[in-house]
Design an enzyme around this catalytic site. Structure first.
Site, short mmCIF file in Angstrom:
data_model
loop_
_atom_site.label_atom_id
_atom_site.label_comp_id
_atom_site.label_asym_id
_atom_site.label_seq_id
_atom_site.Cartn_x
_atom_site.Cartn_y
_atom_site.Cartn_z
N LYS A 1 -39.68 -9.05 3.56
CA LYS A 1 -39.97 -8.33 4.80
C LYS A 1 -38.72 -8.29 5.66
CE LYS A 1 -43.48 -8.26 8.51
NZ LYS A 1 -44.68 -8.93 9.05
N SER B 1 -48.70 -5.89 9.65
CA SER B 1 -47.40 -5.29 9.71
C SER B 1 -46.56 -5.41 8.45
CB SER B 1 -46.62 -5.92 10.87
OG SER B 1 -46.37 -7.29 10.61
N SER C 1 -50.95 -10.17 9.60
CA SER C 1 -50.00 -9.25 8.96
C SER C 1 -49.69 -9.51 7.50
CB SER C 1 -48.69 -9.23 9.74
OG SER C 1 -48.84 -8.39 10.86
N1 GLN Z 1 -51.71 -6.50 13.88
C1 GLN Z 1 -51.47 -7.64 14.72
C2 GLN Z 1 -50.56 -7.23 15.86
O1 GLN Z 1 -50.27 -6.10 15.95
C3 GLN Z 1 -50.89 -8.76 13.92
C4 GLN Z 1 -49.47 -8.59 13.61
C5 GLN Z 1 -48.87 -9.68 12.81
O2 GLN Z 1 -49.58 -10.52 12.26
N2 GLN Z 1 -47.56 -9.72 12.80
O3 GLN Z 1 -50.14 -8.02 16.64
#
Ligand code: GLN
Length: 487
Positions: free
Chosen positions: A81, A156, A180
């Site tokens: 990532k 994400s 995410s």
């Molecule tokens: N979708 C969640 C957010 O937008 C979690 C994101 C994540 O785990 N990095 O914060």
């Protein structure tokens, strides 16, 4: 090479490389070629690290030639990532503010996987600064779902999940602040794990919300995910929140009996899920019961407040963490009349709309007049959630729920409505707030032929039972027979 290693499990590739049936260099080249041929349709990668990959692969082959131990992940291609710091290699967080930034150091997890013989193929796409659930918030490209290019891969860590699902790499690393890793794993039909907070070093993970962020693995199967977690976990002096305890033995759990293990289906998390998802969770629970587990329903009332607490705590921490991107020391700099204007111009140009929204939410929640009402209260709710889980774990070894309320949605379907996007993480967020481990295991396809994920949660350091139950589900789960876009 008379056979292809594409689609093989990580452990299979490592053993073939180790015995010399195939060279690490051949494996790397084959996967890189595949990505070069097909990623223009998928956008899983922001950049391919070909030079690094070939260098690392040659090093593995040399070690084997010299009779040295090449490591647990010998020659296994892995996607990273793009919020993990890679020395001398662009690390953008999918943001314009870090467009050409090349970190002077490697994240601890990367030192660990390199030592174990893994081969870094490239940096994967994400929502800018890991804020989002679809990768549509990337300032570069939107990643697609390998099973249906008109749908999102989740986020994400959507690029990492898409890379594994598309067979571009057998493994990938992601980060999970509110879901995410698990949510994209569910939407892409693969395994994704968020470990216990503190089990994996955050050193070199570009911070979003430091009390929630954890790095974890993506893989095609539970055994490979456990293997990668084993490699990346362990104490690190460079992360003050790193645990120094004996880690649970989670790699030997695959195939172990589950007789007598107590499994609770979380009522509050199953209620709002789409019928097809609910059906899959109940079917997975049925599999566990048939294999000897004691399955029951359990109420964990405080989880319903998870989303509200998270959207105060995470933005609050983000507003502080992202203050460092000011155009002064590194990253994008737009020159203004004076220092103040330089900050404003650099940050206005450098951050996308969702990141700005979070910084504003967080700054507001922390401002002196509102601190107690918002941030302070959210912290109390966080404690309530921890207590609510503790109560449930008095009677259960693991908890079960959907990973995401629906299967993968169409690109654009939620992009204009932040709240409906936030709801994608309603099932995953509570465990981040509690610091507990949780993982997503694929359980067949839904009505639109898109993958469904079942979430297995456990108390802190409960990874052994979590993997054991996940493997039991996996062993009886309906196979995902659908082909990905290039097959
Ligand atoms: N979708 C969640 C957010 O937008 C979690 C994101 C994540 O785990 N990095 O914060």
């Amino acid at each position: 090479m008379s056979f292809s290693t594409v689609g093989m499990s990580a452990s299979e590739i490592a053993s073939k490389v180790r015995t010399g049936e195939v060279s690490a260099l051949e494996v790397a080249q084959e996967h890189i070629d595949l990505i070069k041929q097909h990623d223009s349709l998928l956008n899983a990668y922001l950049h391919i690290t070909e030079d690094l990959a070939l260098r690392q692969a040659k090093r593995v082959d040399e070690k084997i030639k010299n009779g040295e131990d090449p490591g647990l992940l010998a020659g296994v291609p892995i996607g990273l990532k793009d919020n993990l710091a890679t020395r001398g290699i662009a690390t953008t967080c999918a943001s314009q503010i870090l467009k050409d930034w090349k970190p002077p150091y490697d994240a601890t997890v990367l030192e660990k996987i390199y030592k174990s013989g893994a081969v870094a193929i490239g940096k994967t796409n994400l929502d800018e600064f890991a804020m989002g659930s679809s990768t549509e918030n990337s300032s570069y490209v939107t990643t697609k779902n390998p099973y249906d290019l008109s749908r999102v891969p989740g986020g994400s860590s959507g690029g990492s999940a898409a890379s594994v699902a598309a067979r571009f790499t057998p493994l990938a690393l992601g980060s999970d602040t509110g879901g995410s890793i698990r949510q994209p794993a569910a939407l892409c039909g693969i395994v994704g794990v968020k470990p216990t907070y503190g089990m994996v070093s955050r050193y070199g993970l570009l911070a979003f919300a430091s009390s929630l962020d954890q790095i974890g693995p993506f893989a095609h199967n539970v055994a490979d995910a456990a293997l990668l977690l084993k490699v990346i976990s362990g104490h690190d002096d460079k992360d003050s929140t790193s645990l120094s305890v004996d880690l649970p033995d989670f790699t030997s759990q695959v195939g172990a009996p589950i007789d007598g293990l107590r499994v609770g289906i979380v009522t509050e998390l199953i209620e709002g899920a789409a019928p097809e998802v609910r059906k899959a969770v109940l079917a997975a629970a049925g599999v566990l019961a048939a294999s000897g587990a004691k399955v029951d329903h359990v109420s964990v009332p405080a989880v319903t407040y998870g989303l509200s607490a998270y959207y105060l705590i995470a933005p609050a921490e983000a507003s502080s963490n992202l203050a460092r991107y000011d155009g002064v020391r590194y990253g994008l700099r737009i020159e203004g009349q004076d220092m103040n204007e330089t900050y404003v111009l650099s940050r206005t140009k450098g951050f996308g709309p969702e990141v700005k929204r979070r910084i504003m939410l967080g700054t507001f929640a922390l401002s002196s007049g509102y601190y107690d009402a918002y941030y302070g209260r959210a912290q109390k709710v966080r404690t309530m959630i921890i207590n609510s889980f503790a109560q449930a774990y008095e009677n259960f070894d693991v908890l079960l729920s959907p990973t995401a309320p629906t299967t993968a949605f169409e690109i654009g379907a939620k992009a204009q409505d932040p709240l409906s996007m936030y709801l994608s993480d309603v099932c995953t967020i509570p465990t981040n707030l509690a610091g507990h481990p949780a993982m997503s295991v694929p359980y067949g396809l839904g009505e639109n032929e898109m993958p469904i994920g079942v979430q297995v949660m456990a108390p802190a350091l409960g990874e052994a039972n979590m993997f054991r139950i996940a493997a039991a589900i996996e062993s009886k789960a309906p196979a995902i027979t659908r082909k990905v876009f290039w097959q």
